[in-house]
Design an enzyme around this catalytic site. Structure first.
Site, PDB file in Angstrom:
ATOM      1  CG  ASP A 171      -1.790   1.250   1.320  1.00  9.94           C
ATOM      2  OD1 ASP A 171      -1.240   2.061   1.815  1.00  9.94           O
ATOM      3  OD2 ASP A 171      -2.726   1.196   1.060  1.00  9.94           O
ATOM      4  N   GLY A 213      -4.940   2.363   1.004  1.00 12.61           N
ATOM      5  CA  GLY A 213      -5.243   1.840  -0.287  1.00 12.61           C
ATOM      6  C   GLY A 213      -5.648   0.854  -0.519  1.00 12.61           C
ATOM      7  CG  ASP A 214      -3.607  -2.772   1.058  1.00 11.96           C
ATOM      8  OD1 ASP A 214      -3.117  -2.953   0.264  1.00 11.96           O
ATOM      9  OD2 ASP A 214      -2.927  -2.714   2.222  1.00 11.96           O
ATOM     10  CG  ASN A 215      -9.242  -1.401   3.868  1.00 13.85           C
ATOM     11  OD1 ASN A 215      -9.248  -2.738   3.767  1.00 13.85           O
ATOM     12  ND2 ASN A 215      -8.735  -0.775   4.787  1.00 13.85           N
ATOM     13  CB  ALA A 221     -10.653  -4.258  -0.763  1.00 10.27           C
TER      14      ALA A 221
END
Length: 412
Positions: free
Chosen positions: A143, A172-174, A177
């Site tokens: 991220d 940024g990961d979420n 997702a």
């Protein structure tokens, strides 16, 4: 209306071969929406978020959030028996969701080109750092580097002449997702209509560039939109301001002539409302440092809550710059059921955000605890037709693992 509004993907089976946050978080969306998620983990420790933490002494709780509502089976996919069991799983599943890099998938015989020959119905969904082409396609990525650094967010978000921000973990990961979960739903529709699978690839880097759309577009067409910015030399009505009690608020008013009078009334400077050097968008930006100082001096006379009340009464778009404690105290977050409380495996109650979509009104998302490592190994293998003797042999040999409680290896 259904009394189970989150059973949208009931009957869909998704196999996860995932670690860390972005891909597991996409699976969490789909699990919340009714899909059966079987997470395949590698013995002896499984997903690294079971034991890796951002700072020393922190409990490993990220796994318990991003893998709620799922099942876990622990298989050594490099063994013949483990690989065979995985193939049987994929045969009976709709989706393979993974963040394993392509060269790793090829070694396992689980890349898209290999699997589509045996499973043409399968949706192959891969979350990557940088995408599947280009010089960085096989680089490791997380991220902070893929999304925040290379994607431009850190540079553009920092105050001019200061250091880049240290970003909040997994932001940024979420975001990525949610994009992947939506793409999988689109591919499931195609699969339902045609029986055909799909190849889906998204990346933290592509998500970052998409989220930077407005700056990227405006930078090309205006010499004014340069980064990093200073709050002392940007649009006065779309800015941050410090209050008397040291707390900060942000205003966001794009219609300058509409809101300028409200600002001046709040700070008691009605004499400036008709000032032609201040009251238009062009002049406001030309004289931004002066106006920002005038508003700063005026807002600094009020504590944050008092100022927010005045801004609300004037219907000025604004918000506090919320700390984590402010988030916990947010009536809006609790009454809209964006936050909830849940007990960890340890029994400790924790506040956590719900996945950000509501079905059926202001409802609670179904929430079951995350699985222990391989907790459903026997259940899943039995469903695939393995006998208890075969399962016991796989467990005894280490090809498969099953834990019904916290591991002795230091993970949740």
């Amino acid at each position: 209306m259904s009394d189970q509004p989150y059973k949208l993907l009931d009957g869909v089976r998704i196999i996860e071969l995932t670690t860390y946050v972005a891909a597991p978080s996409a699976g969490r969306f789909l699990a919340d929406w009714g899909a059966e998620i079987i997470k395949v983990e590698t013995p002896p420790r499984g997903d690294v978020t079971r034991y890796v933490v951002p700072l020393p002494g922190m409990p490993p709780i990220a796994y318990q959030y991003h893998n709620a509502n799922k099942k876990s089976i622990a298989l050594n996919l490099k063994s013949e028996e483990g690989h065979e069991a995985m193939m049987k799983l994929l045969e009976k599943s709709n989706v393979l969701l993974t963040n394993t890099r392509t060269q790793g998938l090829k070694k396992l015989g689980m890349d898209y080109d290999t699997l589509k020959k045996s499973f043409p119905h399968l949706i192959h969904a891969q979350v990557t750092g940088y995408g599947e082409n280009g010089p960085m396609a096989n680089d490791p990525g997380f991220d902070n580097v893929c999304y925040w650094a290379l994607g431009g967010a850190s540079y553009c978000a920092m105050e001019k002449d200061t250091a880049p921000v240290i970003p909040p973990s997994a932001f940024g990961d979420n975001s990525s997702a949610g994009t992947m979960a939506a793409a999988i739903c689109a591919a499931l529709y195609k699969q339902k209509c045609t029986g055909e699978g799909s190849k889906i690839v998204t990346s933290l880097y592509s998500q970052a560039l998409y989220n930077m759309t407005e700056p990227i577009l405006s930078y090309q067409k205006s010499e004014l939109d340069t980064y990093p910015k200073s709050r002392l030399n940007t649009t006065p009505l779309n800015n941050t301001y410090k209050c008397k009690d040291g707390k900060w608020i942000m205003t966001c008013c794009h219609e300058y002539p509409r809101y300028f009078p409200a600002f001046m009334k709040i700070i008691g400077r009605e004499d400036l409302i008709d000032n032609p050097e201040y009251n238009t968008f062009d002049k406001g930006n030309e004289h931004a440092p002066e106006i920002i100082q005038i508003i700063s001096d005026g807002f600094a006379k009020f504590n944050r809550d008092e100022l927010c009340a005045k801004l609300k009464a004037a219907d000025v778009p604004h918000a506090i710059l919320a700390s984590i404690d402010d988030i916990f105290a947010s009536d809006q977050a609790w009454e809209a059921r964006f936050l909830t409380k849940f007990k960890l495996h340890s029994g400790e109650e924790i506040i956590e955000p719900e996945t950000p979509v509501k079905f059926g009104g202001v409802t609670d998302v179904p929430r079951k605890p995350s699985p222990f490592l391989g907790q459903q190994t026997t259940e899943v293998l039995s469903d695939l037709g393995y006998t208890q003797e075969q399962i016991d042999n796989m467990l005894d040999s280490g090809v498969a693992v099953q834990k019904d409680g916290p591991s002795d290896l230091g993970q949740c």
